[in-house]
Design an enzyme around this catalytic site. Structure first.
Site, PDB file in Angstrom:
ATOM      1  N   CYS A   1       3.151   1.558   2.983  1.00  0.00           N
ATOM      2  CA  CYS A   1       4.291   0.641   2.935  1.00  0.00           C
ATOM      3  C   CYS A   1       5.357   1.157   1.964  1.00  0.00           C
ATOM      4  CB  CYS A   1       3.842  -0.752   2.533  1.00  0.00           C
ATOM      5  SG  CYS A   1       2.685  -1.483   3.694  1.00  0.00           S
TER       6      CYS A   1
ATOM      7  N   CYS B   1       0.844  -1.200   0.000  1.00  0.00           N
ATOM      8  CA  CYS B   1       0.000   0.000   0.000  1.00  0.00           C
ATOM      9  C   CYS B   1       0.882   1.254   0.000  1.00  0.00           C
ATOM     10  CB  CYS B   1      -0.913  -0.009   1.227  1.00  0.00           C
ATOM     11  SG  CYS B   1      -0.012   0.109   2.787  1.00  0.00           S
TER      12      CYS B   1
END
Length: 80
Positions: A13, A10
């Protein structure tokens, strides 16, 4: 030093991974950096909340995007 960014990929991240690379570059650390995307591996690494950072098998950050400065402090302490 082996550094693993743990998360499903995501934006949070990705931001964490970018900060890890920047912190290592600023400190001149030649680390083995990888990203673990497999949810099954998260539990094996001891990660419950992502994004997370695992250094040499130890979870050092979990559930937040650490700043470059925070990472530099963590990595410097671990290098000692």
């Amino acid at each position: 030093m082996k550094i693993q960014v743990v998360g499903p990929g995501c934006p949070r991240c990705q931001a964490t991974e970018k900060n890890v690379f920047n912190a290592c570059a600023e400190l001149g650390i030649d680390a083995d950096i990888s990203h673990v995307y497999d949810v099954k591996e998260f539990a094996k690494l001891g990660v419950k909340i992502t994004p997370a950072i695992v250094v040499d098998g130890k979870v050092v950050v979990s559930g937040k995007i650490p700043t470059v400065e925070e990472l530099k402090n963590i990595f410097s302490e671990l290098k000692k």
